[in-house]
Design a protein around this motif. Structure first.
Motif, PDB file in Angstrom:
ATOM      1  N   ASP A 161      -4.783  -4.612  -4.206  1.00 19.95           N
ATOM      2  CA  ASP A 161      -3.959  -4.623  -2.992  1.00 19.95           C
ATOM      3  C   ASP A 161      -3.942  -6.000  -2.332  1.00 19.95           C
ATOM      4  OD1 ASP A 161      -3.544  -1.966  -3.467  1.00 19.95           O
ATOM      5  OD2 ASP A 161      -4.453  -1.240  -1.612  1.00 19.95           O
ATOM      6  N   ARG A 162      -5.062  -6.714  -2.406  1.00 18.57           N
ATOM      7  CA  ARG A 162      -5.156  -8.014  -1.739  1.00 18.57           C
ATOM      8  C   ARG A 162      -4.182  -9.042  -2.331  1.00 18.57           C
ATOM      9  NH1 ARG A 162      -8.785  -8.223  -5.862  1.00 18.57           N
ATOM     10  NH2 ARG A 162      -9.198 -10.290  -6.808  1.00 18.57           N
ATOM     11  N   ALA A 192       3.398   0.193  -5.043  1.00 18.09           N
ATOM     12  CA  ALA A 192       2.019  -0.051  -4.619  1.00 18.09           C
ATOM     13  C   ALA A 192       1.108   1.096  -5.043  1.00 18.09           C
ATOM     14  CB  ALA A 192       1.964  -0.242  -3.105  1.00 18.09           C
ATOM     15  N   ARG A 193       1.613   2.322  -4.923  1.00 20.82           N
ATOM     16  CA  ARG A 193       0.797   3.492  -5.285  1.00 20.82           C
ATOM     17  C   ARG A 193       0.587   3.563  -6.799  1.00 20.82           C
ATOM     18  NH1 ARG A 193      -1.944   4.378  -0.787  1.00 20.82           N
ATOM     19  NH2 ARG A 193      -0.772   5.455   0.854  1.00 20.82           N
ATOM     20  N   THR A 219      -1.045  -8.272  -3.241  1.00 27.74           N
ATOM     21  CA  THR A 219       0.333  -7.814  -3.052  1.00 27.74           C
ATOM     22  C   THR A 219       0.935  -8.355  -1.766  1.00 27.74           C
ATOM     23  OG1 THR A 219      -0.353  -5.750  -1.971  1.00 27.74           O
ATOM     24  CG2 THR A 219      -0.129  -5.719  -4.368  1.00 27.74           C
ATOM     25  N   THR A 277       0.798  -1.252   0.000  1.00 25.95           N
ATOM     26  CA  THR A 277       0.000   0.000   0.000  1.00 25.95           C
ATOM     27  C   THR A 277       0.820   1.287   0.000  1.00 25.95           C
ATOM     28  OG1 THR A 277      -0.354   0.229   2.415  1.00 25.95           O
ATOM     29  CG2 THR A 277      -1.905  -1.171   1.177  1.00 25.95           C
ATOM     30  N   GLN A 323      -2.038   1.188  -7.681  1.00 23.45           N
ATOM     31  CA  GLN A 323      -3.353   1.750  -7.344  1.00 23.45           C
ATOM     32  C   GLN A 323      -3.804   2.764  -8.393  1.00 23.45           C
ATOM     33  OE1 GLN A 323      -2.713   3.255  -3.383  1.00 23.45           O
ATOM     34  NE2 GLN A 323      -3.204   1.300  -2.408  1.00 23.45           N
ATOM     35  N   ALA A 371      -6.123   8.684   0.393  1.00 28.63           N
ATOM     36  CA  ALA A 371      -4.935   8.066   0.976  1.00 28.63           C
ATOM     37  C   ALA A 371      -4.103   9.077   1.762  1.00 28.63           C
ATOM     38  CB  ALA A 371      -4.082   7.423  -0.109  1.00 28.63           C
ATOM     39  N   GLU A 422     -12.373   1.702  -7.084  1.00 30.87           N
ATOM     40  CA  GLU A 422     -11.717   0.397  -7.085  1.00 30.87           C
ATOM     41  C   GLU A 422     -10.196   0.545  -7.102  1.00 30.87           C
ATOM     42  OE1 GLU A 422     -13.163  -2.843  -7.275  1.00 30.87           O
ATOM     43  OE2 GLU A 422     -14.988  -1.798  -6.688  1.00 30.87           O
ATOM     44  N   PHE A 423      -9.678   1.685  -6.633  1.00 28.67           N
ATOM     45  CA  PHE A 423      -8.234   1.942  -6.719  1.00 28.67           C
ATOM     46  C   PHE A 423      -7.412   0.894  -5.970  1.00 28.67           C
ATOM     47  CE2 PHE A 423      -8.908   3.788  -2.571  1.00 28.67           C
ATOM     48  CZ  PHE A 423      -7.682   3.707  -1.927  1.00 28.67           C
ATOM     49  N   ASN A 424      -7.961   0.324  -4.905  1.00 26.19           N
ATOM     50  CA  ASN A 424      -7.209  -0.661  -4.121  1.00 26.19           C
ATOM     51  C   ASN A 424      -7.617  -2.102  -4.429  1.00 26.19           C
ATOM     52  OD1 ASN A 424      -9.739  -0.603  -3.010  1.00 26.19           O
ATOM     53  ND2 ASN A 424      -9.074  -0.245  -0.892  1.00 26.19           N
ATOM     54  N   ARG A 425      -8.205  -2.297  -5.566  1.00 28.44           N
ATOM     55  CA  ARG A 425      -8.731  -3.612  -5.945  1.00 28.44           C
ATOM     56  C   ARG A 425      -7.670  -4.708  -5.960  1.00 28.44           C
ATOM     57  NH1 ARG A 425     -12.774  -4.519 -11.094  1.00 28.44           N
ATOM     58  NH2 ARG A 425     -12.571  -6.780 -11.326  1.00 28.44           N
TER      59      ARG A 425
END
Length: 346
Positions: free
Chosen positions: A181-182, A161-162, A184, A156, A165, A324, A176-179
């Motif tokens: 992340d799960r 990570a950014r 990573t 994150t 995103q 964020a 859905e920007f962090n879609r």
């Protein structure tokens, strides 16, 4: 075989020990007096993006510019992995200059505004970062499934990570920007590259930096570029930067000035002497990287070793837009110190 109760007891004991160690460490950091002019502690991470620091260290450029200003400077380097660890070290007082991505800089700038006032010192250059996958079914980020795992230096908060995103927001919408992340996992670049090259592990993708991304593409026939950071950010961008607290800058003006002058000289050196710069990298990193591959990276026209930041505001605005970071920067100058070596940044 140990019982579940026995394993739980061991975990509880370990947690207590780690907690006590953390309290002791925090107490020591709080008790440590601020050091006087003439000492600087710099944290770097892995990759060619830190070449300027390798040159600074190898040629003792901080010491050189300090002596020009009548000051003997003790310079200490350490190597960490991930923006989160670097930020913790900076705020605890363990280091004076942090080396990490723009993502971690923006996170810590936002959180310390009005207190430690952490800001950027300089860029380490413009580098395209590649998201590489060895899964033949993955050609765009839309092809990743729950069976894929993407390694990056910090979940994150790292610049990788950014950027992921930002790409997800463009692909699926801001909500859905962090879609992804799960999917990573935080893995140091050398370990992530080894996993992608070898194949057969749960880590089948890596959002890295040079030379690790280049080694992956050369070392695994199935490896391909799924995402290029320049495409996401709209052109060349300063992904990796250096930053410090306002207190260190204000209380150590000669040391700080020697450091920024050293960085500027290092950038000129790399531009004029790529062969010598390559040798310094190999020596300082004890790297077995092929020298020809290394030189091709250093001479890559998409890479510029420069200290003025470029094209960083877009990420800052994105992070504010999706919540964020709380503060909305109007300019890159909001999160970078105003110094001659970074004039003309963006």
């Amino acid at each position: 075989m140990k019982s579940p109760q026995s394993r739980a007891a061991r975990r509880t004991s370990l947690i207590r020990k780690l907690g006590l160690a953390g309290l002791i460490s925090a107490a020591l950091a709080a008790a440590a007096p601020a050091h006087a002019e003439g000492r600087i502690r710099i944290a770097e991470q892995f990759g060619i993006v830190y070449l300027l620091l390798n040159v600074v260290q190898d040629q003792k450029l901080v010491e050189k510019h300090g002596k020009n200003d009548g000051l003997d400077i003790k310079v200490e380097f350490s190597q960490l992995s991930g923006g989160a660890a670097v930020n913790d070290a900076l705020l605890s007082g363990a280091i004076d200059i942090a080396g990490a991505g723009v993502g971690p800089l923006l996170t810590i700038w936002d959180r310390t505004r009005g207190r430690q006032n952490v800001k950027g010192v300089a860029s380490l250059g413009n580098f395209p970062y590649y998201l590489v996958s060895n899964n033949p079914a993955v050609r765009t980020i839309a092809d990743f499934t729950d069976k894929d795992r993407i390694a990056l230096p910090a979940v994150t908060v790292s610049v990788q990570a950014r950027i992921l995103q930002m790409a997800a927001a463009k692909q699926f919408g801001d909500k859905e920007f962090n879609r992804l992340d799960r999917l990573t996992q935080a893995v140091p670049h050398p370990d992530a590259a080894a996993a992608v090259i070898a194949g057969g592990t749960e880590i089948n993708a890596h959002f890295g930096n040079p030379p690790f991304q280049d080694k992956e593409l050369a070392g695994n026939k199935n490896a391909r570029i799924v995402l290029n950071s320049y495409d996401v950010q709209g052109g060349p961008s300063s992904a990796t930067v250096l930053y410090a607290t306002e207190k260190f800058r204000n209380e150590n003006p000669k040391t700080y000035r020697a450091f920024t002058a050293a960085l500027a000289e290092a950038a000129q050196f790399v531009g004029a002497n790529p062969e010598a710069a390559a040798d310094i990298y190999l020596k300082r990193n004890k790297s077995g990287l092929d020298r020809k591959l290394l030189l091709s990276i250093i001479k890559n026209p998409q890479i510029q070793f420069k200290v003025a930041p470029e094209n960083t505001l877009g990420m800052a605005q994105f992070l504010h837009r999706v919540g964020a970071i709380r503060q909305q920067p109007a300019s890159w100058k909001d999160y970078f110190f105003d110094d001659p070596v970074t004039s003309g940044g963006s």
